[in-house]
Design an enzyme around this catalytic site. Structure first.
Site, mmCIF file in Angstrom:
data_model
loop_
_atom_site.group_PDB
_atom_site.id
_atom_site.type_symbol
_atom_site.label_atom_id
_atom_site.label_comp_id
_atom_site.label_asym_id
_atom_site.label_seq_id
_atom_site.Cartn_x
_atom_site.Cartn_y
_atom_site.Cartn_z
ATOM 1 N N HIS A 184 107.988 36.583 1.926
ATOM 2 C CA HIS A 184 107.732 35.145 1.856
ATOM 3 C C HIS A 184 106.884 34.646 3.033
ATOM 4 O O HIS A 184 105.818 34.075 2.812
ATOM 5 C CB HIS A 184 109.045 34.373 1.729
ATOM 6 C CG HIS A 184 108.892 32.904 1.888
ATOM 7 N ND1 HIS A 184 108.200 32.122 0.977
ATOM 8 C CD2 HIS A 184 109.286 32.072 2.877
ATOM 9 C CE1 HIS A 184 108.204 30.865 1.396
ATOM 10 N NE2 HIS A 184 108.858 30.814 2.547
ATOM 11 N N HIS B 274 108.092 30.617 10.307
ATOM 12 C CA HIS B 274 108.567 29.288 9.914
ATOM 13 C C HIS B 274 110.024 29.222 9.476
ATOM 14 O O HIS B 274 110.653 28.177 9.592
ATOM 15 C CB HIS B 274 107.656 28.666 8.848
ATOM 16 C CG HIS B 274 107.851 29.176 7.473
ATOM 17 N ND1 HIS B 274 107.221 30.314 7.002
ATOM 18 C CD2 HIS B 274 108.601 28.706 6.454
ATOM 19 C CE1 HIS B 274 107.578 30.518 5.749
ATOM 20 N NE2 HIS B 274 108.420 29.553 5.389
ATOM 21 N N ASP B 275 110.605 30.298 8.999
ATOM 22 C CA ASP B 275 112.001 30.279 8.554
ATOM 23 C C ASP B 275 112.961 30.970 9.522
ATOM 24 O O ASP B 275 114.161 31.028 9.258
ATOM 25 C CB ASP B 275 112.134 30.923 7.176
ATOM 26 C CG ASP B 275 111.765 29.981 6.048
ATOM 27 O OD1 ASP B 275 111.835 28.752 6.244
ATOM 28 O OD2 ASP B 275 111.406 30.467 4.964
ATOM 29 N N GLU C 83 115.564 28.453 11.002
ATOM 30 C CA GLU C 83 116.383 27.882 9.928
ATOM 31 C C GLU C 83 117.317 28.919 9.290
ATOM 32 O O GLU C 83 118.451 28.597 8.933
ATOM 33 C CB GLU C 83 115.430 27.329 8.867
ATOM 34 C CG GLU C 83 116.038 26.393 7.885
ATOM 35 C CD GLU C 83 114.962 25.754 7.019
ATOM 36 O OE1 GLU C 83 115.098 25.863 5.784
ATOM 37 O OE2 GLU C 83 114.007 25.176 7.553
ATOM 38 N N ASP C 84 116.856 30.146 9.156
ATOM 39 C CA ASP C 84 117.583 31.135 8.347
ATOM 40 C C ASP C 84 118.138 32.338 9.107
ATOM 41 O O ASP C 84 118.727 33.229 8.491
ATOM 42 C CB ASP C 84 116.681 31.651 7.229
ATOM 43 C CG ASP C 84 116.319 30.568 6.231
ATOM 44 O OD1 ASP C 84 117.025 29.541 6.174
ATOM 45 O OD2 ASP C 84 115.333 30.740 5.503
ATOM 46 N N ASP D 289 103.980 26.889 2.396
ATOM 47 C CA ASP D 289 105.358 27.293 2.073
ATOM 48 C C ASP D 289 105.749 26.780 0.689
ATOM 49 O O ASP D 289 106.272 27.529 -0.151
ATOM 50 C CB ASP D 289 106.286 26.743 3.152
ATOM 51 C CG ASP D 289 107.757 27.085 2.936
ATOM 52 O OD1 ASP D 289 108.066 28.155 2.393
ATOM 53 O OD2 ASP D 289 108.606 26.257 3.334
#
Length: 142
Positions: free
Chosen positions: A35, A61-62, A65-66, A122
């Site tokens: 991704h 970017h994630d 957050e993840d 995204d």
């Protein structure tokens, strides 16, 4: 190897290590790292983006957050500019999903150009992914 290439590979390696156990929600359980790499590819191939900080942020970017990654860790490895972009595109996972989505829409116009590029790429990647395959747990045709 140019320094720009090295910087991109460092971000890709960092993201791959952070997302190593994660899978997408598609029936094939695609490795999650596909991704962020796909988001960076959209930026380079379709938007013509060559700004290394934007591309690094796309790859990362994630991560906050993840994964267990902190913004401080992003800054330590990739600098303040990349941290700022990642911070702008990171949702607060403590909020309910509907509230996170509402805040994304509300804050979009105030985002930096770099954050807008990452967020749009995204979203585009995710829409294309939905078109390719239905995530597990969602009835086909929905």
């Amino acid at each position: 190897m140019s320094s720009d290439v090295a910087l991109l590979l460092e971000a890709a390696d960092f993201a791959a290590r952070k997302h190593r156990t994660q899978r997408r929600k598609d029936p094939e359980e695609t490795p999650y790292i596909n991704h962020p790499i796909g988001v960076a590819r959209i930026l380079t191939h379709e938007a013509g983006i060559t700004d290394i900080a934007v591309l690094q942020a796309a790859l990362l970017h994630d991560t906050v957050e993840d994964t267990n990654t902190t913004l401080e860790e992003v800054e330590e490895h990739f600098g303040a500019e990349v941290r700022r972009i990642v911070q702008e595109v990171t949702d607060n996972k403590e909020l309910p999903k509907q509230e996170r989505k509402r805040l994304q829409v509300e804050n979009a116009s105030q985002s930096s150009r770099a954050a807008k590029l990452v967020k749009l790429a995204d979203k585009l990647y995710n829409l294309r992914d939905l078109n390719r395959r239905t995530p597990k747990g969602i009835p086909s045709g929905v």
